[in-house]
Every structure is written in C-alpha cells, then in structure tokens.
Design a protein around this motif. Structure first.
Motif, PDB file in Angstrom:
ATOM      1  N   THR A 199       0.917  -1.223  -0.113  1.00  0.00           N
ATOM      2  CA  THR A 199       0.223  -0.103   0.092  1.00  0.00           C
ATOM      3  C   THR A 199       0.860   1.308   0.130  1.00  0.00           C
ATOM      4  O   THR A 199       1.702   1.341   0.947  1.00  0.00           O
ATOM      5  N   VAL A 200       0.696   2.105  -0.996  1.00  0.00           N
ATOM      6  CA  VAL A 200       1.382   3.237  -1.158  1.00  0.00           C
ATOM      7  C   VAL A 200       0.505   4.412  -0.854  1.00  0.00           C
ATOM      8  O   VAL A 200      -0.253   4.762  -1.245  1.00  0.00           O
ATOM      9  N   LEU A 201       1.294   5.327   0.532  1.00  0.00           N
ATOM     10  CA  LEU A 201       0.551   6.465   0.678  1.00  0.00           C
ATOM     11  C   LEU A 201       1.452   7.624   0.238  1.00  0.00           C
ATOM     12  O   LEU A 201       2.813   7.627   0.529  1.00  0.00           O
ATOM     13  N   VAL A 202       1.031   8.812  -0.369  1.00  0.00           N
ATOM     14  CA  VAL A 202       2.023   9.792  -0.720  1.00  0.00           C
ATOM     15  C   VAL A 202       1.070  11.323  -0.364  1.00  0.00           C
ATOM     16  O   VAL A 202      -0.197  11.310  -0.442  1.00  0.00           O
ATOM     17  N   PRO A 203       1.910  12.016   0.466  1.00  0.00           N
ATOM     18  CA  PRO A 203       1.154  13.146   0.911  1.00  0.00           C
ATOM     19  C   PRO A 203       0.842  14.173  -0.185  1.00  0.00           C
ATOM     20  O   PRO A 203       1.487  14.336  -1.171  1.00  0.00           O
ATOM     21  N   ARG A 204      -0.204  14.655  -0.084  1.00  0.00           N
ATOM     22  CA  ARG A 204      -0.810  15.657  -1.186  1.00  0.00           C
ATOM     23  C   ARG A 204      -0.063  16.858  -1.095  1.00  0.00           C
ATOM     24  O   ARG A 204       0.635  17.500  -0.122  1.00  0.00           O
ATOM     25  N   GLY A 205       0.411  17.341  -2.407  1.00  0.00           N
ATOM     26  CA  GLY A 205       0.980  18.722  -2.618  1.00  0.00           C
ATOM     27  C   GLY A 205       2.408  18.400  -2.343  1.00  0.00           C
ATOM     28  O   GLY A 205       3.116  19.465  -2.608  1.00  0.00           O
ATOM     29  N   THR A 206       2.891  17.252  -2.230  1.00  0.00           N
ATOM     30  CA  THR A 206       4.459  17.274  -2.225  1.00  0.00           C
ATOM     31  C   THR A 206       5.035  17.091  -3.620  1.00  0.00           C
ATOM     32  O   THR A 206       4.250  16.398  -4.616  1.00  0.00           O
ATOM     33  N   PRO A 207       6.162  17.259  -3.947  1.00  0.00           N
ATOM     34  CA  PRO A 207       6.736  17.257  -5.256  1.00  0.00           C
ATOM     35  C   PRO A 207       7.149  15.771  -5.556  1.00  0.00           C
ATOM     36  O   PRO A 207       7.177  14.866  -5.058  1.00  0.00           O
ATOM     37  N   ALA A 208       7.336  15.483  -6.812  1.00  0.00           N
ATOM     38  CA  ALA A 208       7.743  14.110  -7.450  1.00  0.00           C
ATOM     39  C   ALA A 208       8.810  13.820  -6.860  1.00  0.00           C
ATOM     40  O   ALA A 208       9.807  14.607  -6.602  1.00  0.00           O
ATOM     41  N   ASN A 209       9.064  12.586  -6.572  1.00  0.00           N
ATOM     42  CA  ASN A 209      10.518  11.799  -5.973  1.00  0.00           C
ATOM     43  C   ASN A 209      10.705  12.362  -4.889  1.00  0.00           C
ATOM     44  O   ASN A 209      12.010  12.387  -4.485  1.00  0.00           O
ATOM     45  N   ARG A 210       9.776  12.595  -3.762  1.00  0.00           N
ATOM     46  CA  ARG A 210       9.881  12.977  -2.472  1.00  0.00           C
ATOM     47  C   ARG A 210      10.566  11.723  -1.931  1.00  0.00           C
ATOM     48  O   ARG A 210      10.521  10.520  -2.652  1.00  0.00           O
ATOM     49  N   PRO A 211      11.154  11.674  -0.659  1.00  0.00           N
ATOM     50  CA  PRO A 211      11.757  10.552  -0.194  1.00  0.00           C
ATOM     51  C   PRO A 211      10.551   9.442   0.370  1.00  0.00           C
ATOM     52  O   PRO A 211       9.630   9.785   0.365  1.00  0.00           O
ATOM     53  N   LEU A 212      10.751   8.080   0.142  1.00  0.00           N
ATOM     54  CA  LEU A 212       9.918   6.928   0.180  1.00  0.00           C
ATOM     55  C   LEU A 212      10.522   6.270   1.193  1.00  0.00           C
ATOM     56  O   LEU A 212      11.794   5.732   1.244  1.00  0.00           O
ATOM     57  N   VAL A 213       9.480   5.919   2.088  1.00  0.00           N
ATOM     58  CA  VAL A 213       9.972   4.990   3.410  1.00  0.00           C
ATOM     59  C   VAL A 213       9.395   3.647   3.251  1.00  0.00           C
ATOM     60  O   VAL A 213       7.990   3.887   3.208  1.00  0.00           O
ATOM     61  N   SER A 214       9.879   2.423   3.016  1.00  0.00           N
ATOM     62  CA  SER A 214       8.998   1.043   3.299  1.00  0.00           C
ATOM     63  C   SER A 214       8.912   0.833   4.668  1.00  0.00           C
ATOM     64  O   SER A 214      10.011   0.484   5.247  1.00  0.00           O
ATOM     65  N   TYR A 215       7.743   1.048   5.281  1.00  0.00           N
ATOM     66  CA  TYR A 215       7.606   0.583   6.638  1.00  0.00           C
ATOM     67  C   TYR A 215       6.987  -0.601   6.750  1.00  0.00           C
ATOM     68  O   TYR A 215       5.987  -1.016   6.510  1.00  0.00           O
ATOM     69  N   GLN A 216       7.621  -1.732   7.827  1.00  0.00           N
ATOM     70  CA  GLN A 216       7.276  -2.994   7.723  1.00  0.00           C
ATOM     71  C   GLN A 216       6.518  -3.057   9.265  1.00  0.00           C
ATOM     72  O   GLN A 216       7.277  -3.026  10.093  1.00  0.00           O
ATOM     73  N   ALA A 237       6.781   9.783   1.273  1.00  0.00           N
ATOM     74  CA  ALA A 237       5.726   8.860   0.715  1.00  0.00           C
ATOM     75  C   ALA A 237       6.109   7.617   1.699  1.00  0.00           C
ATOM     76  O   ALA A 237       7.208   7.497   2.122  1.00  0.00           O
ATOM     77  N   VAL A 238       5.289   6.669   1.884  1.00  0.00           N
ATOM     78  CA  VAL A 238       5.305   5.396   2.693  1.00  0.00           C
ATOM     79  C   VAL A 238       4.687   4.270   1.847  1.00  0.00           C
ATOM     80  O   VAL A 238       3.464   4.302   1.393  1.00  0.00           O
ATOM     81  N   ALA A 239       5.468   3.251   1.778  1.00  0.00           N
ATOM     82  CA  ALA A 239       4.826   2.230   1.188  1.00  0.00           C
ATOM     83  C   ALA A 239       4.880   1.041   2.605  1.00  0.00           C
ATOM     84  O   ALA A 239       5.803   0.845   3.276  1.00  0.00           O
ATOM     85  N   VAL A 240       3.707   0.351   2.512  1.00  0.00           N
ATOM     86  CA  VAL A 240       3.417  -0.602   3.573  1.00  0.00           C
ATOM     87  C   VAL A 240       3.132  -2.016   3.164  1.00  0.00           C
ATOM     88  O   VAL A 240       2.131  -2.418   2.496  1.00  0.00           O
ATOM     89  N   PRO A 241       4.202  -2.831   2.963  1.00  0.00           N
ATOM     90  CA  PRO A 241       4.025  -4.065   2.158  1.00  0.00           C
ATOM     91  C   PRO A 241       3.345  -5.285   3.295  1.00  0.00           C
ATOM     92  O   PRO A 241       3.602  -5.161   4.313  1.00  0.00           O
ATOM     93  N   ASP A 242       2.559  -6.185   2.473  1.00  0.00           N
ATOM     94  CA  ASP A 242       2.023  -7.214   3.131  1.00  0.00           C
ATOM     95  C   ASP A 242       3.378  -8.187   3.244  1.00  0.00           C
ATOM     96  O   ASP A 242       3.322  -9.143   2.424  1.00  0.00           O
ATOM     97  N   HIS A 243       4.375  -8.164   4.258  1.00  0.00           N
ATOM     98  CA  HIS A 243       5.444  -8.794   4.095  1.00  0.00           C
ATOM     99  C   HIS A 243       5.483 -10.115   4.419  1.00  0.00           C
ATOM    100  O   HIS A 243       6.535 -10.930   4.541  1.00  0.00           O
TER     101      HIS A 243
END
Length: 397
Positions: free
Chosen positions: A91-108, A144-150
């Motif tokens: 599941t990918v969550l992206v803050p609204r109004g932020t620029p492209a290629n903002r930092p991405l955290v994969s949170y487990q 941005a945050v990615a939350v995998p079904d790990h």
C-alpha cells in the motif's frame, strides 16, 4: 507509538514457532488460510513471465485514517522461498501537494497473524493496524510511505527472508507506479520487532537482490536476528503469548511445506489448535493459545535437534546470512529485553562493522521489548531524515 502486545511478544512467537519445526518421515498438509475473497489479490495467469517488482495491478483507495495522503494498493510480482512466482501487495501513501520523487520509506509493521484479512493492506484502513501513528508521523515529514504485506500471499508468519524479498520488490513496485511519482525517490527502510526482521533482511539482500535501488538508510529495533537461539532459549515455555509462537510455526510450515511438516509433530490437541488458528488475527491467536506450551501439543522430545528444522531456522536467521548491508543502518535495542537477547544483535552489528558497514547502534538503558518500541522510533525517523538530507551517516562501530 503506544505499547502493544504484538511488539512485546513477536520474539517469543518466532522462537516457539521455530521450535515446532520437526519433520518426521510422513508429511501432513500445512494449514493454509482461506483465499482472500477480493479478486484484486489473486495472481494473474502470467505472473511467472513478469519481473520481480513489476506492477501486476493497482487501484486507488480511500486513505481513511491518513487525511493528508492519497493512497494506492499495488499488486506486484515477487518470488517465494521455493523460487516460485507469487503475487504480493503493498500500500502506497503519498502526501498531497508534495513534489515528485520525494523520499520514500518502506515501513514494515509487525504482523502477528495467519488470516489474510489481517494483512496491512486490509488493516491500514479498518483501524486494526496499531502502528498507524508511526505512518502519520512519516507522512507529516512529507515522505511517501509503502507498507508491504510482507508475510506474503499465504501469511507465512515467521518466514523472515521471504519478508526481505517482499520489501524490496514492494519498493520496486511503488517506484514503478506512475501516478505515485516515486520513480527517482531515495528510499529508507524501517520496522520494529517482526517488522525489523523483514527490514534487516531487505537491507542485507539488497546489494545482490536489488542493487539498483537507492536505499539511503535503514532503521530497525528489537530485531530477532537468530531464530534458533530464540528457540533454544524460549521454546516450550508456558506463556500467555504462546499462541503467537504457535502461529509462527504454522506460518513457517506454509513457506516450507516439504521441509517443515509441522502437523506430523503434533498430538491431537496440537492439530486441533493448528486448525483453529489458521485464519486468525493477533488477538484471537493470543486467546486461543494462552497458557499452553510446546510439550502440551507435541508427540515427544527432540524437536529442537532435528537437522531439517534447524536448516529452516538458519535460513531465516539474518545473523547467519553472510551478506552485509551496504546502506547505513540505525539499530536500537532495549538493554533489559527479556525476549530478544541483545547478544546476537551485538554479534551481527560487529560483523557488519568489520566488513565496512556504517552502523549506529543505540542501546536504550532499562528498556524492555515493548518500551524500546516507543523510545527508539523518534531517533530512528530523525536518522532517516538526515540520510534523506544527504548528511553523512554516523557510526559507532
């Protein structure tokens, strides 16, 4: 982050689960979960023809509980421990109004469950994911945050190496989703306890499995790095958390069905409990297994000495994996943690340091497994922020 029973008992879960892996000559079928009724989760017929991390399908979802973000669920191709292609979801969550290629955290998250409805992609939006405050803290930084079904498509709780691959392929998928705008994002990894197992495995596997990913840092705490050590020390102890350990055994059997036929090591009571638990989430698992122990459910002694079961434990123990993370790491641990012993973590960090890794290892005085969760989260997120800012990583190797 509030104290939660899942984090305090994840180590015991893995320990007891590993202790139960005792394959005799005859084999019994693993207790797999019911299929997810949502067709989105099903693997397409051509999944084997796709590359790891390829997006198989995606859909926008209402970001309930995350009011500043847009959200997508992304189905992607990965590979299980037998080398077979599988479909996984992040599941990918992206803050609204932020620029492209903002930092991405994969949170487990630490996912202590066997039913597919317990996966983060479901629990994120039903209020069941107890780590939601941590995700909102990351989003508030503009990340941005990615939350995998790990745990994967069979909820293989305890199969930590699989979790590492699913994390890395989930990051690939998030960056290949055009509407998220993350194709050039720097990546951080984070997780605690069971989530730290997947995080550490992802960091260790990345140099060979996903060398193209720009992973700038990893933060993990309370990490069970050696399943065999946990099994020897804690396996068989009667506990209110025994159900989580038994669930880990069921999950490992799902991932290694020909090497860990758990059912043949169980007595009638054990077989009944395995069937009862096979679709449960954390609270129900805890209730079903409360006060039980390994001798209550098994046919005889000698389980921990079985060479096949030991091989499965070793395969999922990152302390024993020769690869070394090349991304800087922040590792934290409570000095008074009775569940996850600090010694194997110290050994792992020392090996990483001896082979050139940059590791900041923080020991929190007096903290047990639960309290260390909260005490380390703030410094961990600040550590990732510094890595995203390009500040040289500290090290106390």
């Amino acid at each position: 982050m509030r104290k939660i029973i899942g984090s305090t008992s994840a180590a015991l879960a893995v320990a007891v689960g590993a202790a139960l892996l005792a394959p005799p000559a005859a084999q019994a079928a693993p207790a797999y979960p019911f299929a997810d009724p949502d067709p989105f989760y099903a693997a397409p017929a051509d999944v084997g023809a796709r590359a790891d991390g390829d997006v198989l399908a995606s859909r926008p979802v209402a970001a309930t509980g995350y009011p500043t973000a847009d959200a997508w669920q992304v189905k992607y191709k990965s590979t299980n421990s037998a080398g077979a292609p599988i479909a996984a979801v992040t599941t990918v969550l992206v803050p609204r109004g932020t620029p492209a290629n903002r930092p991405l955290v994969s949170y487990q998250p630490f996912v202590n469950a066997l039913g597919l409805e317990c996966a983060p992609s479901h629990q994120l939006f039903t209020g069941g994911l107890q780590e939601a405050p941590a995700l909102n803290a990351l989003l508030a930084r503009g990340w941005a945050v990615a939350v995998p079904d790990h745990l994967g498509p069979t909820s293989a709780y305890g199969a930590a190496k699989l979790g590492g691959r699913l994390v890395l392929d989930g990051v690939r998928a998030a960056q290949r989703l055009p509407e998220a705008g993350l194709g050039g994002s720097p990546v951080g990894l984070a997780g605690y306890s069971g989530g730290a197992m997947a995080t550490n495995w992802a960091a260790a596997l990345a140099p060979t499995y996903a060398p193209e990913l720009n992973i700038v840092g990893a933060a993990e705490g309370g990490t069970p790095v050696n399943i065999g050590e946990l099994a020897d020390r804690l396996g068989g102890t009667r506990s209110q958390a025994f159900g989580l350990g038994f669930a880990a055994a069921i999950g490992l059997e799902r991932e290694y069905p020909t090497r860990s036929p758990l059912g043949d090591g169980l007595n009638d009571e054990g077989l009944a409990l395995r069937a009862q638990m096979s679709n449960m989430c954390t609270d129900s698992i805890l209730g079903a297994g409360a006060g039980k122990s390994l001798p209550d459910l098994t046919n005889g002694p000698g389980i921990l000495a079985d060479p096949s079961g030991r091989a499965v434990m070793d395969e999922n123990s990152v302390e024993l994996y020769p690869g070394v993370p090349r991304t800087p790491m922040f590792v934290w641990h409570g000095s008074a943690d009775p569940l996850v012993a600090i010694g194997p973590v110290q050994n792992t960090v020392a090996r990483y340091c001896s082979q050139g890794a940059r590791v900041q290892f923080d020991v929190i005085p007096g903290a047990d497994h639960g309290t260390a969760t909260m005490l380390g989260a703030g410094p961990a997120f600040s550590y990732l922020g510094d890595r995203f800012a390009g500040i040289p990583a500290p090290s106390n190797c």
